[in-house]
Write an enzyme that holds these catalytic residues in place. Structure first.
Site, mmCIF file in Angstrom:
data_model
loop_
_atom_site.group_PDB
_atom_site.id
_atom_site.type_symbol
_atom_site.label_atom_id
_atom_site.label_comp_id
_atom_site.label_asym_id
_atom_site.label_seq_id
_atom_site.Cartn_x
_atom_site.Cartn_y
_atom_site.Cartn_z
ATOM 1 N N SER A 20 39.754 44.915 44.626
ATOM 2 C CA SER A 20 40.627 46.019 45.033
ATOM 3 C C SER A 20 39.844 47.118 45.756
ATOM 4 C CB SER A 20 41.306 46.610 43.798
ATOM 5 O OG SER A 20 42.123 47.692 44.190
ATOM 6 N N LYS A 44 44.574 47.370 47.538
ATOM 7 C CA LYS A 44 44.100 48.706 47.166
ATOM 8 C C LYS A 44 44.943 49.231 45.998
ATOM 9 C CE LYS A 44 42.117 52.711 47.379
ATOM 10 N NZ LYS A 44 40.711 52.842 46.948
ATOM 11 N N ASN A 68 30.726 55.053 46.830
ATOM 12 C CA ASN A 68 31.967 55.548 47.428
ATOM 13 C C ASN A 68 32.617 56.552 46.486
ATOM 14 O OD1 ASN A 68 34.874 54.682 46.412
ATOM 15 N ND2 ASN A 68 33.476 52.996 45.866
ATOM 16 N N CYS A 131 38.204 53.583 37.330
ATOM 17 C CA CYS A 131 37.745 54.251 38.553
ATOM 18 C C CYS A 131 36.973 55.515 38.200
ATOM 19 C CB CYS A 131 38.922 54.612 39.447
ATOM 20 S SG CYS A 131 38.382 55.457 40.942
ATOM 21 N N LYS A 166 40.856 45.883 34.244
ATOM 22 C CA LYS A 166 39.511 46.055 34.821
ATOM 23 C C LYS A 166 38.791 47.134 34.035
ATOM 24 C CE LYS A 166 37.492 46.536 39.444
ATOM 25 N NZ LYS A 166 37.869 46.861 40.836
ATOM 26 N N GLY A 246 28.616 43.290 42.595
ATOM 27 C CA GLY A 246 27.352 42.921 43.207
ATOM 28 C C GLY A 246 27.220 41.536 43.786
ATOM 29 N N GLY A 267 33.531 42.392 46.642
ATOM 30 C CA GLY A 267 33.987 43.567 47.390
ATOM 31 C C GLY A 267 33.033 43.960 48.495
ATOM 32 N N THR A 268 32.046 44.788 48.143
ATOM 33 C CA THR A 268 31.149 45.408 49.117
ATOM 34 C C THR A 268 30.504 44.392 50.074
ATOM 35 O OG1 THR A 268 30.692 47.133 47.506
ATOM 36 C CG2 THR A 268 29.118 46.918 49.298
HETATM 37 C C1 LIG Z 1 35.217 51.528 49.232
HETATM 38 C C2 LIG Z 1 35.604 51.019 47.887
HETATM 39 C C3 LIG Z 1 36.876 51.279 47.396
HETATM 40 C C4 LIG Z 1 37.258 50.818 46.129
HETATM 41 N N1 LIG Z 1 38.521 51.050 45.674
HETATM 42 C C5 LIG Z 1 38.921 50.523 44.485
HETATM 43 C C6 LIG Z 1 40.263 50.661 44.036
HETATM 44 O O1 LIG Z 1 41.121 51.227 44.706
HETATM 45 N N2 LIG Z 1 40.576 50.111 42.832
HETATM 46 C C7 LIG Z 1 39.679 49.438 42.050
HETATM 47 O O2 LIG Z 1 40.033 48.950 40.978
HETATM 48 N N3 LIG Z 1 38.397 49.271 42.470
HETATM 49 C C8 LIG Z 1 38.012 49.797 43.667
HETATM 50 N N4 LIG Z 1 36.729 49.602 44.101
HETATM 51 C C9 LIG Z 1 35.780 48.857 43.255
HETATM 52 C C10 LIG Z 1 35.733 47.382 43.646
HETATM 53 O O3 LIG Z 1 36.979 46.759 43.473
HETATM 54 C C11 LIG Z 1 34.694 46.643 42.803
HETATM 55 O O4 LIG Z 1 35.062 46.729 41.451
HETATM 56 C C12 LIG Z 1 33.297 47.236 42.966
HETATM 57 O O5 LIG Z 1 33.045 47.610 44.303
HETATM 58 C C13 LIG Z 1 32.198 46.279 42.478
HETATM 59 O O6 LIG Z 1 32.229 45.077 43.200
HETATM 60 P P1 LIG Z 1 31.276 44.817 44.494
HETATM 61 O O7 LIG Z 1 29.877 45.167 44.081
HETATM 62 O O8 LIG Z 1 31.468 43.365 44.813
HETATM 63 O O9 LIG Z 1 31.784 45.719 45.576
HETATM 64 C C14 LIG Z 1 36.334 50.075 45.343
HETATM 65 C C15 LIG Z 1 35.056 49.810 45.852
HETATM 66 C C16 LIG Z 1 34.684 50.275 47.101
HETATM 67 C C17 LIG Z 1 33.313 49.943 47.615
#
Ligand SMILES: Cc1cc2nc3c(=O)[nH]c(=O)nc-3n(C[C@H](O)[C@H](O)[C@H](O)COP(=O)(O)O)c2cc1C
Length: 305
Positions: A20, A44, A68, A131, A166, A246, A267-268
Site C-alpha cells: 500500500s 493507497k 517518507n 502508519c 498490518k 525491504g 514497495g520501495t
Molecule cells: C511513499 C510510501 C507511501 C506509503 N504509504 C502507505 C500507506 O498509505 N499505507 C500503508 O499501509 N503503508 C504505506 N507505506 C508502507 C509500505 O506499504 C510498506 O509497508 C513499507 O514501505 C515497507 O515495505 P518496502 O520496504 O518494501 O517499501 C508507504 C511506503 C512508502 C515508501
C-alpha cells in the site's frame, strides 16, 4: 513451476503483493508493472475524508532506503469509491485488488469497512494500524493491544471479505499485538510497516522532512522486519502471515517464506526498478527448481522449525 499460494483461504496466483502507498490506486504503473502480474495489489490507504498529507518535503533518500512522511494523503472514501475503484476495475479486470483502510478512530475504520464491504472490486481489507506519519490512528492504534483487539473484532463483524492487519514494528511486543489480532479473528497479519526515522539537511540546518519524522522503508529495514515475521510465525504458526519490508530481490522474498510467510509485499524497490516483480518471480522459480520444492508451501516456515 507453480508459484500459487494461499493466505489462509485466500488464493493468490503468486506470493508477491504490491504494498500500500507504493502502487497508487493501481492504474499509475500501467504496463511498467501490470497489476495482473502481482498476486494482488493493495491500493493507497483510504480514509473517511480526503487528506492533504504532511507538509513537503515528504520523501528523502537514505543509505539503502528512503524515509517518507506522506501522512496518508489520499482522495477520501467518496472519490475512492466513485472514481478510483471503477478506474482500477476497468483497467485491470484480471487483477486482485485489496483495500487498505486507515481510520483515526474505531468508528472511522468501521465506516470504511461498512461502505466498502460488498464492493465487488475489493477482495480483502488490510487494516493499516501501523502508519508512523500521522498524529492520530495509525501506529498509535497498532501499538495498543486492547485497541487492536476491539478494532479487529468489530471490523470482522461487518466485513464480507478477509481482514488482514498490518502491524507496526514500533512496539516492544509485536508478537503480542499479532496474537491479539489472531484471537480477534484476523484472517492474516502483515509484518510489518515502516520504521520511524529522520534525516537532517546540514545546509539548511533543519530536518530534511517537512514533518521532521517519517517512516524508513527499503533494504535498510529488511533484517528487522524479517525478525518480527519470524518471531510471529514461531509463536503463532497457524496464523496466516505476510512479510513486508525491504524486499528488493528474490533472495529476500525467499527468506520471508522460509520464516513462515505465505506471501510477501514489495514497495520501495518498485520505485527504483519497476521490473522488480519479474526478477523476484524468476528467482523464486529458479530457487524452487534448484531446491526441489514443488510449491511455496513445501518450504514455507522451514527456517522457523
Ligand atoms: C511513499 C510510501 C507511501 C506509503 N504509504 C502507505 C500507506 O498509505 N499505507 C500503508 O499501509 N503503508 C504505506 N507505506 C508502507 C509500505 O506499504 C510498506 O509497508 C513499507 O514501505 C515497507 O515495505 P518496502 O520496504 O518494501 O517499501 C508507504 C511506503 C512508502 C515508501
Amino acid at each position: 513451476m507453480n508459484l500459487s499460494t494461499k493466505v489462509g483461504s485466500f488464493a493468490l496466483s503468486n506470493p508477491f503483493i504490491a504494498a500500500s502507498g507504493t502502487y497508487g490506486y493501481g492504474t499509475e504503473y500501467g504496463d511498467l508493472s501490470p497489476a495482473k502480474e502481482w498476486g494482488a495489489v493493495i491500493l493507497k490507504s483510504v480514509s473517511k475524508n480526503p487528506r492533504p498529507g504532511n507538509v513537503p518535503p515528504r520523501c528523502c533518500e537514505t543509505d539503502s532506503g528512503m524515509i517518507n512522511s506522506i501522512g496518508l494523503a489520499n482522495v477520501g472514501l467518496e472519490k475512492y469509491m466513485a472514481e478510483k475503484l471503477p478506474a482500477f476495475a476497468s483497467a485491470n479486470p484480471d487483477a486482485v485488488c485489496i483495500a487498505s483502510l486507515a481510520g483515526e478512530t474505531l468508528d472511522e475504520f468501521l465506516h470504511l469497512a461498512e461502505k466498502l464491504s460488498g464492493n465487488s472490486t475489493i477482495k480483502a481489507f488490510e487494516l493499516n494500524i501501523s502508519c508512523p506519519n500521522v498524529a492520530k490512528g495509525g501506529m498509535h492504534f497498532g501499538a495498543d493491544c486492547s485497541a487492536s483487539r476491539q478494532l479487529v473484532q468489530e471490523v470482522k463483524k461487518i466485513s464480507s471479505v478477509p481482514v488482514w492487519v498490518k502491524v507496526t514494528p514500533s512496539t516492544t511486543d509485536p508478537v503480542g499485538v499479532a496474537s491479539v489480532c489472531a484471537e480477534a479473528g484476523a484472517d492474516a497479519v502483515v509484518a510489518t510497516n515502516t520504521i520511524p526515522a529522520m534525516k537532517i539537511d546540514i545546509t539548511r540546518c533543519r530536518p530534511a522532512l517537512g514533518n521532521t519524522f517519517g517512516g524508513l522503508s527499503g533494504p535498510a529495514i529488511f533484517p528487522a522486519s524479517l525478525r518480527i515475521a519470524y518471531m510471529i510465525h514461531r509463536a503463532l504458526p497457524q496464523l496466516p502471515l505476510i512479510g513486508c519490508g525491504g524486499v528488493d530481490c528474490g533472495e529476500k522474498a525467499v527468506q520471508y517464506i522460509l520464516a513462515g510467510c505465505s506471501a510477501v509485499e514489495i514497495g520501495t524497490a518498485t520505485f527504483r526498478r519497476p521490473d522488480t516483480l519479474a526478477e523476484v518471480k524468476q528467482f523464486l522459480k529458479d530457487y524452487m527448481e534448484k531446491m526441489g520444492f514443488k510449491t511455496v508451501e513445501d518450504f514455507r516456515g522451514l527456517a522457523a522449525r
